[in-house]
Write a protein that holds these residues in place. Structure first.
Motif, PDB file in Angstrom:
ATOM      1  N   PHE A 192       0.824  -1.205   0.000  1.00 43.21           N
ATOM      2  CA  PHE A 192       0.000   0.000   0.000  1.00 43.21           C
ATOM      3  C   PHE A 192       0.863   1.263   0.000  1.00 43.21           C
ATOM      4  CE2 PHE A 192       0.640  -0.468   4.591  1.00 43.21           C
ATOM      5  CZ  PHE A 192       0.837   0.849   4.991  1.00 43.21           C
ATOM      6  N   GLU A 193       2.033   1.204   0.634  1.00 43.93           N
ATOM      7  CA  GLU A 193       2.942   2.347   0.669  1.00 43.93           C
ATOM      8  C   GLU A 193       3.541   2.611  -0.720  1.00 43.93           C
ATOM      9  OE1 GLU A 193       7.009   3.816   3.001  1.00 43.93           O
ATOM     10  OE2 GLU A 193       5.874   2.085   3.743  1.00 43.93           O
ATOM     11  N   ILE A 194       3.873   1.542  -1.438  1.00 46.13           N
ATOM     12  CA  ILE A 194       4.420   1.686  -2.787  1.00 46.13           C
ATOM     13  C   ILE A 194       3.347   2.202  -3.740  1.00 46.13           C
ATOM     14  CG2 ILE A 194       5.320   0.389  -4.767  1.00 46.13           C
ATOM     15  CD1 ILE A 194       6.863  -1.342  -2.810  1.00 46.13           C
ATOM     16  N   GLU A 195       2.126   1.685  -3.601  1.00 47.81           N
ATOM     17  CA  GLU A 195       1.028   2.148  -4.458  1.00 47.81           C
ATOM     18  C   GLU A 195       0.748   3.632  -4.231  1.00 47.81           C
ATOM     19  OE1 GLU A 195      -1.572  -1.986  -4.962  1.00 47.81           O
ATOM     20  OE2 GLU A 195      -1.999  -0.614  -3.296  1.00 47.81           O
ATOM     21  N   GLY A 216       8.223   7.214  -8.278  1.00 47.58           N
ATOM     22  CA  GLY A 216       7.421   7.439  -7.080  1.00 47.58           C
ATOM     23  C   GLY A 216       8.086   8.416  -6.127  1.00 47.58           C
ATOM     24  N   ILE A 217       7.297   8.933  -5.198  1.00 42.98           N
ATOM     25  CA  ILE A 217       7.807   9.819  -4.148  1.00 42.98           C
ATOM     26  C   ILE A 217       7.283   9.323  -2.804  1.00 42.98           C
ATOM     27  CG2 ILE A 217       7.948  12.170  -3.250  1.00 42.98           C
ATOM     28  CD1 ILE A 217       7.349  13.232  -6.000  1.00 42.98           C
ATOM     29  N   LEU A 218       8.203   9.031  -1.882  1.00 48.26           N
ATOM     30  CA  LEU A 218       7.812   8.569  -0.556  1.00 48.26           C
ATOM     31  C   LEU A 218       7.311   9.740   0.286  1.00 48.26           C
ATOM     32  CD1 LEU A 218      10.819   6.166   0.174  1.00 48.26           C
ATOM     33  CD2 LEU A 218       8.494   5.514  -0.493  1.00 48.26           C
ATOM     34  N   LYS A 219       6.686   9.435   1.411  1.00 48.83           N
ATOM     35  CA  LYS A 219       6.137  10.473   2.280  1.00 48.83           C
ATOM     36  C   LYS A 219       7.215  11.408   2.806  1.00 48.83           C
ATOM     37  CE  LYS A 219       1.949   8.168   3.958  1.00 48.83           C
ATOM     38  NZ  LYS A 219       1.257   7.610   5.148  1.00 48.83           N
ATOM     39  N   ALA A 225      12.665   4.796  -7.638  1.00 46.97           N
ATOM     40  CA  ALA A 225      12.371   4.031  -8.854  1.00 46.97           C
ATOM     41  C   ALA A 225      11.911   2.656  -8.410  1.00 46.97           C
ATOM     42  CB  ALA A 225      13.618   3.929  -9.731  1.00 46.97           C
ATOM     43  N   VAL A 226      10.708   2.276  -8.801  1.00 48.77           N
ATOM     44  CA  VAL A 226      10.092   1.022  -8.349  1.00 48.77           C
ATOM     45  C   VAL A 226      10.061   0.020  -9.498  1.00 48.77           C
ATOM     46  CG1 VAL A 226       7.986  -0.023  -7.450  1.00 48.77           C
ATOM     47  CG2 VAL A 226       8.678   2.248  -6.666  1.00 48.77           C
ATOM     48  N   PHE A 274      16.046   7.177  -7.132  1.00 52.75           N
ATOM     49  CA  PHE A 274      15.729   7.667  -8.473  1.00 52.75           C
ATOM     50  C   PHE A 274      16.910   8.456  -9.026  1.00 52.75           C
ATOM     51  CE2 PHE A 274      13.979  11.178 -11.120  1.00 52.75           C
ATOM     52  CZ  PHE A 274      13.518  10.403 -12.181  1.00 52.75           C
ATOM     53  N   MET A 275      17.282   8.171 -10.277  1.00 52.18           N
ATOM     54  CA  MET A 275      18.394   8.860 -10.933  1.00 52.18           C
ATOM     55  C   MET A 275      17.836   9.854 -11.953  1.00 52.18           C
ATOM     56  SD  MET A 275      21.134   7.598  -9.519  1.00 52.18           S
ATOM     57  CE  MET A 275      22.523   7.721 -10.619  1.00 52.18           C
ATOM     58  N   HIS A 276      18.040  11.134 -11.694  1.00 53.82           N
ATOM     59  CA  HIS A 276      17.347  12.193 -12.424  1.00 53.82           C
ATOM     60  C   HIS A 276      17.727  12.333 -13.895  1.00 53.82           C
ATOM     61  CE1 HIS A 276      16.601  13.286  -8.237  1.00 53.82           C
ATOM     62  NE2 HIS A 276      15.574  13.984  -8.668  1.00 53.82           N
ATOM     63  N   ASN A 277      18.942  11.972 -14.256  1.00 49.18           N
ATOM     64  CA  ASN A 277      19.380  12.222 -15.635  1.00 49.18           C
ATOM     65  C   ASN A 277      19.342  10.990 -16.532  1.00 49.18           C
ATOM     66  OD1 ASN A 277      19.947  15.008 -16.267  1.00 49.18           O
ATOM     67  ND2 ASN A 277      21.473  14.936 -14.642  1.00 49.18           N
ATOM     68  N   GLY A 278      18.596   9.986 -16.125  1.00 49.02           N
ATOM     69  CA  GLY A 278      18.367   8.842 -17.009  1.00 49.02           C
ATOM     70  C   GLY A 278      19.597   7.995 -17.267  1.00 49.02           C
TER      71      GLY A 278
END
Length: 527
Positions: A192-195, A216-219, A225-226, A274-278
């Motif tokens: 549920f946290e990942i969703e 995604g962005i955590l609380k 990146a999931v 998450f890696m911003h520049n791909g």
């Protein structure tokens, strides 16, 4: 140089630019007086002497001293640093006993590769503690088994909450270590946290043979990146658990950080930073190339970063790890365009230094080691072959496999580049979008790339040797860049004086004039 650096950063919080700078001598005692210091990165140098007492740095959270030539013992005062969360001292020449306080401390601690460093008990007292812990552990296991049974009996009734109960048990089962005593558990994310973080997997940012990746962005604000793995990625829960265990014990600044996992409702999920520049692939010949060419120095820095991540897998982990699927799409770039190696879904442990033999050859066409393909025998030199292909891509800006770019009789970048390089025509493979490079550094990388893609693994260099060549090429480029900047400044200086002289001629008898001293014209500034 180290002394001057210390004098300039009395109020610094993070010292990270001294990694891999070929520094020698001892660790300056001035570092131990920086009471605001939070992170210290002196890894991958040739520092000698003993580790100083860091009691004067109460805020230290991360200490990276790995891959040096440090001697002596581990100071027991390190255990008194209440904020310390990471201590990396592997691959030095340390000796003596590991302080018990460090072993009992809640931190990521790696001291492997120090043959003289021992983890010994404290006589009868230590034995009593071990016995007590064993009895306690047995009781805890019994309690855990009962609780586990009760939870399972209520699974259908409380399925939405089960992730919260399960993650503690998962974490215990998936505990792994970089040494006999330093252990840590993978973090469990309830589904549920990942969703919630991904808004029900709304934004897809990538896909591959092992699954689909979502943003995604955590609380707490962290971007993630999931990766939802395909059903055939792993043979079963045990293999997935082994993979999570492997990922949770790998920590290096040039490897994409693994944050945790989830296994619920038939889904197997891995969570990364998450890696911003791909990916590097996108910047070399993908959608991000339009108007955003990566210059040659930056390409060399990306190569160095990536190689250091691979070197850690090969030499910094016990047992060593072979990536097995290195390619430009598995090299990711962060906000500062620093490179990190990703995707350990295909990685394999090399047991006791032996090669890994598998009936299933895995990898990507164009990067796949031909010797591994034929013999099915996987070694660290298989990764070196793949990295050699990446070096050729960095030089040329071409994909590893192409039906159009290499001529009518060639589809492979290795074959194409080899023909040009061996005939002395390096200009024939250099990316035409590259400017302001030193041809000597280009030759260094081209020749080392050809060594990496030799048909037999025994003829290829180690990844550490490749790093040395990349660093030499970088030194050449930065020296050439300083010369170019100095020349540019000199031209600008002459232009200013010429303009002033012409101006005085035009003014003639006018009372208005301009005076300028040579000292007021800024000279070249060192980068």
């Amino acid at each position: 140089v180290m002394y001057i650096y210390v004098k300039r950063c009395l109020y610094i919080r993070i010292i990270s630019k001294l990694s891999g700078k070929n520094l020698t001598g001892t660790i300056p005692v001035e570092f131990t007086k920086l009471d605001g210091l939070v992170e210290l990165w002196l890894d991958n140098n040739s520092l000698s002497g003993s580790i100083p007492d860091f009691s004067g740095c109460p805020n230290l959270k991360k200490i990276h001293l790995e891959d040096n030539k440090l001697t002596g013992g581990l100071p027991s005062s390190l255990a008194d640093l209440s904020n310390l969360r990471e201590l990396y001292v592997q691959n030095n020449l340390l000796s003596g006993k590991v302080p018990p306080g460090l072993l009992n401390k809640d931190l990521v601690f790696n001291y492997t590769g120090n043959t003289g460093l021992r983890n010994e008990g404290n006589g009868g007292k230590h034995k009593g503690v071990v016995i007590g812990l064993s009895v306690g552990a047995a009781v805890l296991l019994l309690i855990a088994a009962i609780i586990s049974f009760l939870i399972m009996s209520k699974r259908k009734k409380n399925s939405s909450k089960q992730g919260k109960f399960q993650h503690g048990f998962h974490a215990q089962k998936l505990t792994s270590s970089l040494s006999d005593t330093a252990t840590e558990a993978a973090h469990y994310f309830p589904l549920f946290e990942i969703e919630e973080a991904t808004k029900n997997f709304e934004k897809k940012i990538g896909s591959g043979g092992f699954g689909v990746v979502y943003y995604g962005i955590l609380k707490d604000g962290r971007e993630i990146a999931v990766k939802i793995l395909t059903n055939d990625s792993f043979q079963g829960k045990r293999e997935f658990s082994n993979e999570v265990s492997l990922l949770s014990r790998i920590h290096h600044r040039n490897l994409v950080q693994f944050l945790g996992y989830c296994q619920e409702d038939g889904k197997s999920i891995l969570v990364y930073e998450f890696m911003h520049n791909g990916t590097l692939k996108e910047h070399l010949y993908g959608p991000l190339t339009h108007g955003r060419v990566i210059n040659w120095i930056k390409r060399l820095e990306i190569a160095e970063d990536s190689a250091k991540g691979i070197e850690y897998l090969h030499t910094g982990c016990v047992p060593s790890i072979i990536h097995r699927d290195l390619k430009t799409s598995n090299i990711l770039l962060d906000k500062n365009t620093r490179a990190k190696v990703s995707d350990f879904g295909l990685s394999k442990l090399a047991v006791d230094g032996a090669s890994h033999v598998s009936s299933i050859v895995r990898g990507t066409v164009g990067y796949l080691d031909p010797e591994y393909y034929i013999s099915q025998q996987l070694t660290d030199k298989s990764d070196v072959y793949s990295f050699g292909v990446i070096l050729l891509e960095l030089i040329s800006g071409q994909e590893a496999i192409s039906n159009e770019n290499f001529g009518s009789n060639c589809r492979n970048i290795v074959q194409w580049a080899k023909l040009h390089i061996e005939s002395g025509d390096i200009q024939g493979i250099i990316d035409p979008s590259l400017h302001d490079y030193d041809i000597q550094s280009m030759w260094k990388i081209a020749e080392k790339a050809l060594m990496c893609v030799q048909p037999h693994g025994s003829m290829r260099p180690s990844i550490s040797e490749v790093i040395k060549e990349i660093q030499d090429a970088l030194a050449i480029e930065k020296g050439a860049e300083n010369v170019r900047e100095a020349s540019s400044d000199e031209i600008s200086r002459h232009s200013v004086h010429s303009s002033l002289n012409l101006g005085s001629l035009d003014i003639g008898a006018s009372e208005h004039y301009l005076s300028i001293d040579d000292d007021s014209i800024a000279g070249p500034i060192a980068r």
